[in-house]
Design a protein around this motif. Sequence first.
Motif, mmCIF file in Angstrom:
data_model
loop_
_atom_site.group_PDB
_atom_site.id
_atom_site.type_symbol
_atom_site.label_atom_id
_atom_site.label_comp_id
_atom_site.label_asym_id
_atom_site.label_seq_id
_atom_site.Cartn_x
_atom_site.Cartn_y
_atom_site.Cartn_z
ATOM 1 N N TRP A 93 2.969 30.560 -27.020
ATOM 2 C CA TRP A 93 2.317 30.307 -28.329
ATOM 3 C C TRP A 93 1.334 31.423 -28.590
ATOM 4 C CZ3 TRP A 93 -2.401 29.041 -30.141
ATOM 5 C CH2 TRP A 93 -2.362 28.424 -31.460
ATOM 6 N N SER A 94 0.561 31.443 -27.713
ATOM 7 C CA SER A 94 -0.515 32.496 -27.717
ATOM 8 C C SER A 94 -0.241 33.924 -27.782
ATOM 9 C CB SER A 94 -1.754 32.315 -26.528
ATOM 10 O OG SER A 94 -1.711 30.980 -26.197
ATOM 11 N N GLY A 95 0.862 33.978 -26.823
ATOM 12 C CA GLY A 95 1.505 35.613 -26.855
ATOM 13 C C GLY A 95 2.244 35.820 -28.094
ATOM 14 N N ASN A 96 2.951 35.081 -28.527
ATOM 15 C CA ASN A 96 3.500 35.240 -29.723
ATOM 16 C C ASN A 96 4.653 36.425 -29.522
ATOM 17 O OD1 ASN A 96 4.371 34.411 -32.204
ATOM 18 N ND2 ASN A 96 2.604 35.172 -33.119
ATOM 19 N N PHE B 61 3.250 21.851 -20.940
ATOM 20 C CA PHE B 61 2.606 22.403 -21.836
ATOM 21 C C PHE B 61 1.902 23.847 -21.639
ATOM 22 C CE2 PHE B 61 -1.427 22.775 -23.899
ATOM 23 C CZ PHE B 61 -1.230 22.676 -25.256
ATOM 24 N N TYR C 201 1.596 19.168 -17.404
ATOM 25 C CA TYR C 201 0.760 20.303 -17.167
ATOM 26 C C TYR C 201 1.679 21.619 -17.617
ATOM 27 C CZ TYR C 201 -3.234 23.008 -15.530
ATOM 28 O OH TYR C 201 -4.422 23.831 -15.424
ATOM 29 N N HIS D 190 0.143 -2.840 10.624
ATOM 30 C CA HIS D 190 -1.377 -3.345 10.326
ATOM 31 C C HIS D 190 -1.778 -3.107 8.620
ATOM 32 C CE1 HIS D 190 -1.902 -4.475 14.366
ATOM 33 N NE2 HIS D 190 -1.580 -3.322 14.629
ATOM 34 N N ASN E 207 0.805 -1.351 0.089
ATOM 35 C CA ASN E 207 -0.101 -0.019 0.073
ATOM 36 C C ASN E 207 0.855 1.279 0.035
ATOM 37 O OD1 ASN E 207 -2.237 -1.235 -0.166
ATOM 38 N ND2 ASN E 207 -2.837 -1.263 2.124
ATOM 39 N N PHE F 182 1.103 5.841 -18.890
ATOM 40 C CA PHE F 182 0.606 4.721 -19.077
ATOM 41 C C PHE F 182 0.955 3.534 -18.171
ATOM 42 C CE2 PHE F 182 -1.217 6.945 -22.678
ATOM 43 C CZ PHE F 182 -2.489 6.565 -22.559
ATOM 44 N N LEU G 106 4.216 26.387 -23.051
ATOM 45 C CA LEU G 106 4.337 26.337 -24.305
ATOM 46 C C LEU G 106 3.056 27.170 -24.851
ATOM 47 C CD1 LEU G 106 5.360 25.253 -27.183
ATOM 48 C CD2 LEU G 106 3.588 23.529 -27.012
ATOM 49 N N LEU G 107 2.031 26.897 -24.218
ATOM 50 C CA LEU G 107 0.672 27.350 -24.710
ATOM 51 C C LEU G 107 0.536 28.874 -24.679
ATOM 52 C CD1 LEU G 107 -1.987 26.617 -25.881
ATOM 53 C CD2 LEU G 107 -3.088 26.360 -23.625
#
Lengths: 181, 395
Positions: free
Chosen positions: B269-272, B262, B259, B394, B241, B305, B265-266
Motif C-alpha cells: 500500500w505504501s509503495g503503490n 498485514f 503480523y 512431575h 501445562n 481472543f 499489505l502495508l
Amino acid sequence: MKHEEAPQLFGLLAEFDSADDLTNATKAVYDAGYRKIDAYTPFPCEPVMEAMHVHHNWVPLIVLVMGIIGGSTGFAMQYWGSVIHYPWNIGNRPFYSWPAFIPVTFELTVLFAAFSGVIGMLLLNGLPQPYHPLFNVEQFERASQDGFFLAVEATDPKFDHAETKKFLESLHPKEVFDVEP
Amino acid sequence: MSQAGAHSSSKFTTSFANIALGLGVLGLLGCAAGFVTDRAGFMSSYLIGFLWMAAIPLGSLCWLQIQYLSGGKWGLIGRRHFEAAVKTLPIVGLLFIPVIIGLHDTFEWSHADIVAKDPILRNKAKYLDPTFFIIRYVVYFGLWSLFAFALNAWARKQDQLKDMRLKPLMHNFSGLGLMMMALTLTFASTDWIMSVEPHWFSTMLPVIFMATCLQMGISWSVVVFKNLKDTEPYKSSLKKNQLHDYGNLLLAMTMFWTYCSFSQLLITWSGNLREETPWYLKRLHGGYEWVALALVALHFFVPFFALLMKPIKRDANKLVWVAMWQMAFCWVDFFWLIKPAFTGHGSHSELHFSLWDFAAPIGLMGLWIWLYLGNLKKNPLLPEYDTYLEDLHHG
C-alpha cells in the motif's frame, strides 16, 4: 504464658527440603483451616500456588482492558490528527488511510498493556517492600537460593503458638522458626 | 514406558485412520476426474489442497528441530508425533507430480510465447524456467526428506543406546536444519505461491507461508493430543501445562501470521507500485473482499481472543476446536492467495468455487492423515530414553 507471647510474633516459618515437601505441607496447613499463610520458593512453583488456593489474579484483566484502551487511543489520535484536525494530502491518498494507522495502534496496544502489566502487578502485590518481618529469620535468605519456606501468620484466627508449632513440626520440616514482627 | 504398544490399538489410529483413508480415496478419485476432464480449472484447486496438506509435515519439521534446540517438556511430548509427520515428506513430494504434469495450466510463465512478449517475464525467465523449477522441487523434497529421515534414524538409535550421546549431534543438525528450512521454504513459496502471478513479488510472502506451516503443525498436534490424551502414555504424561504451551504456540503463530500478512499489505500500500497493487486489487474485489474480511475476523480476531483465555488453552476438548478452526482457515488463506489468479483477467477476478476446490483438500488431507497414523503406530509415543523424561511426570 503462651497467650501473652502470641501477639508479639509475626508468625511461624517452616523450612522444607524440596518443592514437593512444601506442596504437601501447604496442603496439610490449608486443610487444617489456616488461611493467613504464604509460601516462599526460589522459583515459581505452581503446585504450591494451587495448594494455597490462590487462583484469582486481576492482572490479566487489567492488561486486556488497558491494551484495548491503548489501541483505541492510538487509532483515535491518528484519526483525529489526519482527518479532523490537520488533514493533509499525502501522495493523493485518502485522509482516512487506515493501513498507515495500524503500526501505531499496535505499538500503543503493546505499550499500554505492558506498562499496565508491570504497574498493576506492583500495585496488587505490594512490592517493593523494603522491610518484612521474615527478614528477621537469618535462614530466610535462602528462599532466593535453595530454601522452600511456609509462613503461618499470627493474625490467623486459628493461630496458637504452641499448637501451630507442633502441627508444623509434624509435617517433617527441616526447622520451624519463630518470626519476630 | 512399558505401555509402548498400548496406543496402537486406540480408536484414533484404527477407525479414524480408516475414515481418513476412505475420504482420501474418494477425494483423490474426484481429483483424478478433475485432472482428466477439466485440467485448467482443476490445477489451482490441487495446488491449494497440496500446500494445505504439505504445510503440516513442513511445519512439523520446523517444530521437531525447534524442540531439539529449545528443549522443554512440550518438545518431549510432541517429538514422536512430529517425527511421524515428517516421515511422510517423500510421499508428499510425489503428490506434487500432478502440478508438474499440469505446469502449463498452473503457471503463466511456463508458456514460452507469453514470456517472449512480456519484458518483465523475460527478465525473470532464468529463474522461472520449467526445468529449473523441477530441479528446485527435487532439491526441496530431497533436503526435507534427508533431514526428516536423519532425525528419525538418530531418535531410534538414541532409544536403543539408552544414553544421550547423540544429543549434541541432533542439536547441531537441527540448527543447520532450521536455516535450511528458512531458505527452502522461502524459495518453495516463491515457486508455488508467488509465481502463479509472475509479475508480482513480495519478500513477505515466504514468511506468511512459514507462519501458516508452523500454525498447521501445531494445530495438528493439538488434534492428535485430544484424540490420544486418554490412552497411555499420554494419559499420565500429557499435563495441562504442556497443553497450555501448545495453546500459547498456536496463539503466537496466529499473531505471527497476522503480523506478516498485514506487513505485506502495508508495504504494498505504501509503495503503490504497478507490479504490486494489482495483486491486492484482484483480491479485494469481485467477492474476494469477503474472503479477505473473513480472514481478518475469523483467522485472527476470533481465535486470538479465544486463545487469550487460559481455560481454553488448558482443556484439550476446547483447544481442539480452535486448532481445527485455524487449520480450516489456513486453507481459506491459501485459497485467497492463489485462486484469484485463476478466476479472472488483468486486475479483476470473480470469486468462484468448483467441485475440485473441495475434492483436492479432502483427498490429499485424508491420504496424509492415513499415512501419518501409520507412521505414528510404529513407535512409542514418548522417547524411550531422555534425561528430561523424569520431569515429565512431575507436572
